[in-house]
Design a protein around this motif. Structure first.
Motif, PDB file in Angstrom:
ATOM      1  N   PRO A 112      10.818   4.193   0.764  1.00  0.00           N
ATOM      2  CA  PRO A 112       9.984   4.432   1.951  1.00  0.00           C
ATOM      3  C   PRO A 112      10.425   3.558   3.124  1.00  0.00           C
ATOM      4  O   PRO A 112      10.604   2.347   2.970  1.00  0.00           O
ATOM      5  N   VAL A 113      10.609   4.181   4.284  1.00  0.00           N
ATOM      6  CA  VAL A 113      11.096   3.474   5.470  1.00  0.00           C
ATOM      7  C   VAL A 113      10.223   3.828   6.673  1.00  0.00           C
ATOM      8  O   VAL A 113       9.938   5.002   6.926  1.00  0.00           O
ATOM      9  N   PHE A 114       9.818   2.798   7.391  1.00  0.00           N
ATOM     10  CA  PHE A 114       8.987   2.970   8.588  1.00  0.00           C
ATOM     11  C   PHE A 114       9.738   2.412   9.793  1.00  0.00           C
ATOM     12  O   PHE A 114      10.452   1.416   9.682  1.00  0.00           O
ATOM     13  N   LEU A 115       9.511   3.062  10.937  1.00  0.00           N
ATOM     14  CA  LEU A 115      10.004   2.536  12.213  1.00  0.00           C
ATOM     15  C   LEU A 115       8.772   2.217  13.058  1.00  0.00           C
ATOM     16  O   LEU A 115       7.806   2.979  13.074  1.00  0.00           O
ATOM     17  N   SER A 116       8.794   1.081  13.746  1.00  0.00           N
ATOM     18  CA  SER A 116       7.624   0.745  14.576  1.00  0.00           C
ATOM     19  C   SER A 116       8.074   0.037  15.842  1.00  0.00           C
ATOM     20  O   SER A 116       9.219  -0.396  15.987  1.00  0.00           O
ATOM     21  N   LEU A 117       7.122  -0.041  16.757  1.00  0.00           N
ATOM     22  CA  LEU A 117       7.293  -0.771  18.015  1.00  0.00           C
ATOM     23  C   LEU A 117       6.168  -1.786  18.115  1.00  0.00           C
ATOM     24  O   LEU A 117       5.097  -1.594  17.514  1.00  0.00           O
ATOM     25  N   PRO A 118       6.341  -2.859  18.875  1.00  0.00           N
ATOM     26  CA  PRO A 118       5.223  -3.795  19.061  1.00  0.00           C
ATOM     27  C   PRO A 118       4.045  -3.080  19.720  1.00  0.00           C
ATOM     28  O   PRO A 118       4.227  -2.247  20.614  1.00  0.00           O
ATOM     29  N   GLY A 119       2.849  -3.409  19.272  1.00  0.00           N
ATOM     30  CA  GLY A 119       1.655  -2.837  19.895  1.00  0.00           C
ATOM     31  C   GLY A 119       1.257  -3.636  21.128  1.00  0.00           C
ATOM     32  O   GLY A 119       1.588  -4.816  21.259  1.00  0.00           O
ATOM     33  N   ASP A 120       0.559  -2.964  22.043  1.00  0.00           N
ATOM     34  CA  ASP A 120      -0.022  -3.712  23.157  1.00  0.00           C
ATOM     35  C   ASP A 120      -1.110  -4.625  22.618  1.00  0.00           C
ATOM     36  O   ASP A 120      -1.664  -4.377  21.528  1.00  0.00           O
ATOM     37  N   VAL A 121      -1.427  -5.667  23.367  1.00  0.00           N
ATOM     38  CA  VAL A 121      -2.479  -6.591  22.935  1.00  0.00           C
ATOM     39  C   VAL A 121      -3.760  -5.807  22.669  1.00  0.00           C
ATOM     40  O   VAL A 121      -4.229  -5.034  23.503  1.00  0.00           O
ATOM     41  N   GLY A 122      -4.306  -5.981  21.459  1.00  0.00           N
ATOM     42  CA  GLY A 122      -5.553  -5.299  21.089  1.00  0.00           C
ATOM     43  C   GLY A 122      -5.347  -3.929  20.473  1.00  0.00           C
ATOM     44  O   GLY A 122      -6.324  -3.290  20.074  1.00  0.00           O
ATOM     45  N   GLY A 156       0.822  -1.208   0.000  1.00  0.00           N
ATOM     46  CA  GLY A 156       0.000   0.000   0.000  1.00  0.00           C
ATOM     47  C   GLY A 156       0.849   1.248   0.000  1.00  0.00           C
ATOM     48  O   GLY A 156       2.074   1.192   0.139  1.00  0.00           O
ATOM     49  N   PRO A 157       0.182   2.396  -0.161  1.00  0.00           N
ATOM     50  CA  PRO A 157       0.927   3.644  -0.287  1.00  0.00           C
ATOM     51  C   PRO A 157       1.489   4.120   1.052  1.00  0.00           C
ATOM     52  O   PRO A 157       0.877   3.945   2.092  1.00  0.00           O
ATOM     53  N   ALA A 158       2.674   4.715   0.987  1.00  0.00           N
ATOM     54  CA  ALA A 158       3.245   5.416   2.136  1.00  0.00           C
ATOM     55  C   ALA A 158       2.551   6.774   2.246  1.00  0.00           C
ATOM     56  O   ALA A 158       1.838   7.189   1.323  1.00  0.00           O
ATOM     57  N   PRO A 159       2.724   7.489   3.371  1.00  0.00           N
ATOM     58  CA  PRO A 159       2.054   8.784   3.532  1.00  0.00           C
ATOM     59  C   PRO A 159       2.323   9.773   2.407  1.00  0.00           C
ATOM     60  O   PRO A 159       1.492  10.625   2.107  1.00  0.00           O
ATOM     61  N   ASP A 160       3.469   9.698   1.751  1.00  0.00           N
ATOM     62  CA  ASP A 160       3.750  10.635   0.667  1.00  0.00           C
ATOM     63  C   ASP A 160       3.366  10.085  -0.704  1.00  0.00           C
ATOM     64  O   ASP A 160       3.724  10.655  -1.733  1.00  0.00           O
ATOM     65  N   SER A 170       0.261  -1.366  16.268  1.00  0.00           N
ATOM     66  CA  SER A 170       1.669  -1.049  16.506  1.00  0.00           C
ATOM     67  C   SER A 170       1.890   0.441  16.287  1.00  0.00           C
ATOM     68  O   SER A 170       1.471   0.982  15.263  1.00  0.00           O
ATOM     69  N   PRO A 171       2.578   1.111  17.214  1.00  0.00           N
ATOM     70  CA  PRO A 171       2.966   2.502  16.946  1.00  0.00           C
ATOM     71  C   PRO A 171       3.998   2.534  15.823  1.00  0.00           C
ATOM     72  O   PRO A 171       4.897   1.699  15.789  1.00  0.00           O
ATOM     73  N   TRP A 172       3.863   3.506  14.937  1.00  0.00           N
ATOM     74  CA  TRP A 172       4.818   3.590  13.832  1.00  0.00           C
ATOM     75  C   TRP A 172       5.018   5.033  13.407  1.00  0.00           C
ATOM     76  O   TRP A 172       4.199   5.907  13.710  1.00  0.00           O
ATOM     77  N   VAL A 173       6.085   5.252  12.687  1.00  0.00           N
ATOM     78  CA  VAL A 173       6.372   6.575  12.133  1.00  0.00           C
ATOM     79  C   VAL A 173       7.023   6.380  10.764  1.00  0.00           C
ATOM     80  O   VAL A 173       7.764   5.412  10.550  1.00  0.00           O
ATOM     81  N   TYR A 174       6.702   7.300   9.870  1.00  0.00           N
ATOM     82  CA  TYR A 174       7.275   7.269   8.518  1.00  0.00           C
ATOM     83  C   TYR A 174       8.543   8.111   8.532  1.00  0.00           C
ATOM     84  O   TYR A 174       8.488   9.343   8.631  1.00  0.00           O
ATOM     85  N   LEU A 175       9.676   7.447   8.464  1.00  0.00           N
ATOM     86  CA  LEU A 175      10.948   8.148   8.666  1.00  0.00           C
ATOM     87  C   LEU A 175      11.234   9.173   7.573  1.00  0.00           C
ATOM     88  O   LEU A 175      11.887  10.190   7.828  1.00  0.00           O
ATOM     89  N   ASN A 176      10.772   8.912   6.363  1.00  0.00           N
ATOM     90  CA  ASN A 176      11.056   9.848   5.259  1.00  0.00           C
ATOM     91  C   ASN A 176      10.414  11.217   5.492  1.00  0.00           C
ATOM     92  O   ASN A 176      10.807  12.193   4.860  1.00  0.00           O
TER      93      ASN A 176
END
Ligand code: SF4
Ligand code: SF4
Length: 182
Positions: A122-132, A83-87, A135-141
């Motif tokens: 396109p590069v993303f950084l993420s962390l594991p999400g809590d159950v339910g 799918g598309p990145a934010p840009d 995942s938190p993520w950010v678009y590094l570009n």
């Protein structure tokens, strides 16, 4: 160059961090799939769900990444995004820090992220999400100080900007997974 096929070995990271149900919905990230039997692997390998068959592990499919990049070793899960990145660019590579957060400063990771961003991938950084929760993520570009630091080959500024990106993930608003997931 002869490419040696990679083996998951004792790694079961994707079976814990990306647990899907049979319909392909992401559920219970962070909980080991009941069909996983590390270090042997999947106990239903022949009949595993399509979503498992379709998962593309970045470490497995990127020939330049050696054994030190295997997810259970380096504590970074690399996945291909669709799918598309934010840009508006399509696809991308996601780096999920599944262990200590300071792995963001692991030199090979910093250098790899810098190479990808310098190439406009396109590069993303993420962390594991809590159950339910997602995942938190950010678009590094989209992080201008990071792009500038990489363009200027300024290592200190690059790590500082990655620290900023990590904080965006940490501060990510808790977003429940869509209906139908638990
Ligand atoms: S994360 Fe990659 S290396 Fe680890 S078990 Fe999954 S496919 Fe194999
Ligand atoms: S069904 Fe098998 S491959 Fe799929 S998540 Fe479970 S253990 Fe992993």
């Amino acid at each position: 160059m002869t490419l040696v096929p990679k083996s998951c070995g004792a790694c079961s990271v994707c079976c814990k961090e990306l647990m899907f149900d049979i319909a392909g919905r992401r559920i219970l990230a962070g909980v080991m799939c009941p069909h996983a039997a590390p270090p042997q692997g999947c106990t239903i390998h022949q009949t595993r769900p399509e979503v498992c068959r379709a998962y593309f592990c970045g470490w497995h499919h990127l020939p330049s990444l050696g054994e030190d990049w295997r997810p259970d070793t380096c504590e970074v899960l690399i996945s291909f995004r669709e799918g598309p990145a934010p840009d508006g660019k399509s696809g991308g590579i996601e780096f999920e820090l599944i262990g200590a957060r300071d792995r963001i400063f692991w030199l090979p990771l910093v250098e790899y992220i810098a190479t990808l961003i310098a190439d406009n991938d396109p590069v993303f950084l993420s962390l594991p999400g809590d159950v339910g929760y997602q995942s938190p993520w950010v678009y590094l570009n989209d992080i201008a100080p990071l792009k500038d630091a990489i363009a200027n080959r300024d290592f200190a500024a690059t790590t500082a900007a990655l620290s900023q990106a990590l904080q965006i993930c940490i501060d990510y608003p808790k977003t429940p997974l869509p209906d139908g997931t638990v």
